[in-house]
Design a protein around this motif. Structure first.
Motif, PDB file in Angstrom:
ATOM      1  N   LEU A   1       6.456 -35.771   8.027  1.00 31.57           N
ATOM      2  CA  LEU A   1       7.635 -34.931   8.203  1.00 31.57           C
ATOM      3  C   LEU A   1       7.187 -33.545   8.638  1.00 31.57           C
ATOM      4  CD1 LEU A   1       9.671 -35.899   5.014  1.00 31.57           C
ATOM      5  CD2 LEU A   1      10.222 -36.530   7.365  1.00 31.57           C
ATOM      6  N   SER A   2       7.745 -33.065   9.738  1.00 32.63           N
ATOM      7  CA  SER A   2       7.324 -31.761  10.251  1.00 32.63           C
ATOM      8  C   SER A   2       7.896 -30.617   9.433  1.00 32.63           C
ATOM      9  CB  SER A   2       7.754 -31.618  11.717  1.00 32.63           C
ATOM     10  OG  SER A   2       9.162 -31.782  11.836  1.00 32.63           O
ATOM     11  N   ALA A   3       9.089 -30.779   8.883  1.00 32.63           N
ATOM     12  CA  ALA A   3       9.724 -29.708   8.097  1.00 32.63           C
ATOM     13  C   ALA A   3      10.404 -30.318   6.879  1.00 32.63           C
ATOM     14  CB  ALA A   3      10.721 -28.940   8.953  1.00 32.63           C
ATOM     15  N   PRO A   4       9.601 -30.796   5.906  1.00 32.76           N
ATOM     16  CA  PRO A   4      10.211 -31.451   4.741  1.00 32.76           C
ATOM     17  C   PRO A   4      10.977 -30.472   3.869  1.00 32.76           C
ATOM     18  CG  PRO A   4       7.863 -31.127   4.393  1.00 32.76           C
ATOM     19  CD  PRO A   4       8.141 -30.735   5.810  1.00 32.76           C
ATOM     20  N   ARG A   5      11.997 -30.965   3.184  1.00 26.73           N
ATOM     21  CA  ARG A   5      12.728 -30.150   2.225  1.00 26.73           C
ATOM     22  C   ARG A   5      11.831 -29.847   1.026  1.00 26.73           C
ATOM     23  NH1 ARG A   5      18.234 -33.849   1.880  1.00 26.73           N
ATOM     24  NH2 ARG A   5      18.799 -33.742   4.116  1.00 26.73           N
ATOM     25  N   PRO A   6      12.167 -28.811   0.251  1.00 25.39           N
ATOM     26  CA  PRO A   6      11.369 -28.517  -0.950  1.00 25.39           C
ATOM     27  C   PRO A   6      11.280 -29.736  -1.871  1.00 25.39           C
ATOM     28  CG  PRO A   6      12.871 -26.714  -0.482  1.00 25.39           C
ATOM     29  CD  PRO A   6      13.245 -27.816   0.458  1.00 25.39           C
ATOM     30  N   GLY A   7      10.066 -30.018  -2.312  1.00 23.28           N
ATOM     31  CA  GLY A   7       9.849 -31.145  -3.206  1.00 23.28           C
ATOM     32  C   GLY A   7       9.605 -32.462  -2.512  1.00 23.28           C
ATOM     33  N   ILE A   8       9.768 -32.490  -1.171  1.00 17.64           N
ATOM     34  CA  ILE A   8       9.557 -33.721  -0.409  1.00 17.64           C
ATOM     35  C   ILE A   8       8.159 -33.696   0.201  1.00 17.64           C
ATOM     36  CG2 ILE A   8      10.352 -35.148   1.511  1.00 17.64           C
ATOM     37  CD1 ILE A   8      12.279 -35.034  -0.862  1.00 17.64           C
ATOM     38  N   ALA A   9       7.426 -34.772   0.072  1.00 21.71           N
ATOM     39  CA  ALA A   9       6.052 -34.832   0.581  1.00 21.71           C
ATOM     40  C   ALA A   9       6.040 -34.804   2.107  1.00 21.71           C
ATOM     41  CB  ALA A   9       5.363 -36.104   0.086  1.00 21.71           C
ATOM     42  N   PRO A  10       5.131 -34.030   2.704  1.00 21.38           N
ATOM     43  CA  PRO A  10       5.050 -34.006   4.166  1.00 21.38           C
ATOM     44  C   PRO A  10       4.413 -35.253   4.764  1.00 21.38           C
ATOM     45  CG  PRO A  10       3.353 -32.610   3.213  1.00 21.38           C
ATOM     46  CD  PRO A  10       4.216 -33.059   2.074  1.00 21.38           C
ATOM     47  N   ARG A  11       3.650 -35.983   3.951  1.00 17.73           N
ATOM     48  CA  ARG A  11       3.024 -37.227   4.440  1.00 17.73           C
ATOM     49  C   ARG A  11       3.059 -38.270   3.339  1.00 17.73           C
ATOM     50  NH1 ARG A  11      -2.601 -38.150   7.704  1.00 17.73           N
ATOM     51  NH2 ARG A  11      -1.111 -37.933   9.410  1.00 17.73           N
ATOM     52  N   VAL A  12       3.402 -39.485   3.727  1.00 17.61           N
ATOM     53  CA  VAL A  12       3.420 -40.609   2.794  1.00 17.61           C
ATOM     54  C   VAL A  12       2.714 -41.785   3.462  1.00 17.61           C
ATOM     55  CG1 VAL A  12       4.816 -42.190   1.417  1.00 17.61           C
ATOM     56  CG2 VAL A  12       5.636 -39.860   1.841  1.00 17.61           C
ATOM     57  N   VAL A  13       1.799 -42.403   2.751  1.00 18.62           N
ATOM     58  CA  VAL A  13       1.137 -43.623   3.233  1.00 18.62           C
ATOM     59  C   VAL A  13       1.553 -44.762   2.315  1.00 18.62           C
ATOM     60  CG1 VAL A  13      -1.068 -44.773   3.654  1.00 18.62           C
ATOM     61  CG2 VAL A  13      -0.813 -42.329   4.171  1.00 18.62           C
ATOM     62  N   THR A  14       2.165 -45.786   2.897  1.00 24.40           N
ATOM     63  CA  THR A  14       2.654 -46.925   2.122  1.00 24.40           C
ATOM     64  C   THR A  14       1.964 -48.199   2.587  1.00 24.40           C
ATOM     65  OG1 THR A  14       4.821 -45.887   1.805  1.00 24.40           O
ATOM     66  CG2 THR A  14       4.678 -48.270   1.455  1.00 24.40           C
ATOM     67  N   LEU A  15       1.346 -48.897   1.640  1.00 22.84           N
ATOM     68  CA  LEU A  15       0.661 -50.160   1.915  1.00 22.84           C
ATOM     69  C   LEU A  15       1.483 -51.298   1.350  1.00 22.84           C
ATOM     70  CD1 LEU A  15      -1.591 -47.856   1.363  1.00 22.84           C
ATOM     71  CD2 LEU A  15      -3.185 -49.759   1.269  1.00 22.84           C
ATOM     72  N   GLY A  16       1.460 -52.439   2.054  1.00 23.84           N
ATOM     73  CA  GLY A  16       2.169 -53.602   1.560  1.00 23.84           C
ATOM     74  C   GLY A  16       1.275 -54.827   1.515  1.00 23.84           C
ATOM     75  N   GLU A  17       1.336 -55.542   0.402  1.00 26.16           N
ATOM     76  CA  GLU A  17       0.573 -56.778   0.225  1.00 26.16           C
ATOM     77  C   GLU A  17       1.547 -57.951   0.252  1.00 26.16           C
ATOM     78  OE1 GLU A  17      -2.826 -57.467  -2.848  1.00 26.16           O
ATOM     79  OE2 GLU A  17      -0.946 -58.083  -3.793  1.00 26.16           O
ATOM     80  N   LEU A  18       1.226 -58.969   1.039  1.00 31.30           N
ATOM     81  CA  LEU A  18       2.124 -60.101   1.199  1.00 31.30           C
ATOM     82  C   LEU A  18       1.801 -61.235   0.243  1.00 31.30           C
ATOM     83  CD1 LEU A  18       2.455 -60.453   5.088  1.00 31.30           C
ATOM     84  CD2 LEU A  18       3.862 -59.126   3.507  1.00 31.30           C
ATOM     85  N   GLY A  19       2.851 -61.902  -0.206  1.00 29.96           N
ATOM     86  CA  GLY A  19       2.684 -63.122  -0.976  1.00 29.96           C
ATOM     87  C   GLY A  19       2.534 -64.313  -0.049  1.00 29.96           C
ATOM     88  N   THR A  20       2.364 -65.496  -0.621  1.00 25.43           N
ATOM     89  CA  THR A  20       2.147 -66.696   0.186  1.00 25.43           C
ATOM     90  C   THR A  20       3.367 -67.078   1.011  1.00 25.43           C
ATOM     91  OG1 THR A  20       2.746 -68.020  -1.754  1.00 25.43           O
ATOM     92  CG2 THR A  20       0.394 -67.631  -1.371  1.00 25.43           C
TER      93      THR A  20
END
Length: 335
Positions: free
Chosen positions: A278-297
């Motif tokens: 996010l280039s201009a996040p609101r107060p309290g909002i993280a400017p970068r988030v990395v989300t990983l996903g693991e798949l089931g069978t």
């Protein structure tokens, strides 16, 4: 004569340390990252290891430096783990992500020659494995990594950690017993192909952006668990989020609050991941988030992890260069 001999020894030690820095830094980073679960912390510990070498080098500088450096690094790493466990952490603790494009091992470390060894090295930087290690004592963790991941024998492991071979066997047995739940859980996981991962994440992001809770929920297993690590810096769920409906609503609500991000799909710690900026996040909002996903069978997400804490995301774009460049702090011959 004495001064000349001492000068030659000093020059020899400096050359040996320079070669060790060039040849062993990436390896030490790889070990310490797995030990402490944070790239930033691993870098600090490697720096401290080489500073120790500058200040108080080993008695015999003619021998290979790696065993001595490993002893120092593991002692520092275990001390770091003990201090971290005494501190209260705000919310769930997650490892710091490291980018692994095309399935490359990080830190510039050469890959094992055999397929099984390469798989085990990659598996050992997965979030699931690193989180499972949190259930071990610092010494158990070090023993398991050296014996199972880096293929040290009992004698080498005992020397590196400073315990007897009998104690190595005891710690390894207890560590394996503690990891049994992790091993059983891995039977429910499958790795998607790169095309499948991109397609699934693309559909997931579109559904989140459109606020379609039902479409997001359809991509999640009923018993999915989401963990968020903001390190107390930003707004985030400070408890695990359980269940497909709650996780789906969580992502949709976060999307509404944060606004449109810049998004890239990468491979992080061996898994498909979304990096949102996010280039201009609101107060309290993280400017970068990395989300990983693991798949089931069944091809749906079964585990998801979001890292927001700034320190854990430092240098994500440049981590592939770790171990290949000399940092500004390091000047040989000027301790």
């Amino acid at each position: 004569m004495v001064e000349a001999t001492a000068s030659r020894r000093g020059a020899s030690a400096q050359m040996g340390l320079e070669a060790a820095f060039r040849d062993d830094r990436g390896f030490l980073l790889g070990v310490l990252y797995r030990l402490v679960g944070s790239v930033s912390d691993a870098e600090d510990l490697v720096q401290a290891t080489f500073e120790r070498a500058l200040e108080r080098p080993p008695a015999d500088t003619q021998r290979a430096w790696r065993p001595w450096l490993m002893q120092v690094a593991l002692n520092l790493g275990r001390d770091h783990l003990r201090r971290r466990r005494r501190r209260r952490y705000d919310g769930p603790w997650l490892p710091g992500p490291v980018e692994t494009p095309e399935g490359e091992l990080p830190f510039g470390v050469a890959e094992p020659a055999d397929t099984q060894g390469r798989y085990e090295r990659m598996e050992s930087i997965s979030f699931a494995f690193l989180l499972a290690l949190e259930g071990l004592t610092p010494t158990q963790r070090a023993v398991l990594l050296l014996r199972e991941v880096f293929e040290y024998d009992g004698r080498e492991t005992a020397k590196a950690i400073g315990i007897t071979e009998t104690n190595v066997r005891q710690h390894l047995r207890r560590a394996r017993r503690a990891m049994q739940a992790y091993e059983r859980d891995r039977e429910q996981v499958r790795g998607p192909s790169p095309d499948e991962a991109r397609d699934l994440i693309g559909r997931f992001l579109l559904a989140v952006a459109q606020g379609d809770v039902g479409a997001v929920e359809a991509m999640l297993m009923e018993d999915i668990v989401l963990l968020n690590d903001a390190g107390g810096e930003f707004h985030a769920a400070r408890l695990p989020v359980y269940g497909a409906n709650k996780v789906a609503r969580f992502f949709v609500n976060v999307s509404r609050l944060s606004g449109p991000p810049s998004v890239s799909i990468r491979r992080v710690n061996g898994l498909p991941a979304v990096v949102m900026d996010l280039s201009a996040p609101r107060p309290g909002i993280a400017p970068r988030v990395v989300t990983l996903g693991e798949l089931g069978t069944d091809g749906r997400f079964r585990r998801m992890w979001s890292v927001l804490a700034r320190r854990k995301l430092e240098g994500l774009d440049t981590q592939l260069q770790l171990g290949r460049t000399v940092p500004s702090w390091y000047h040989l011959g000027t301790p």
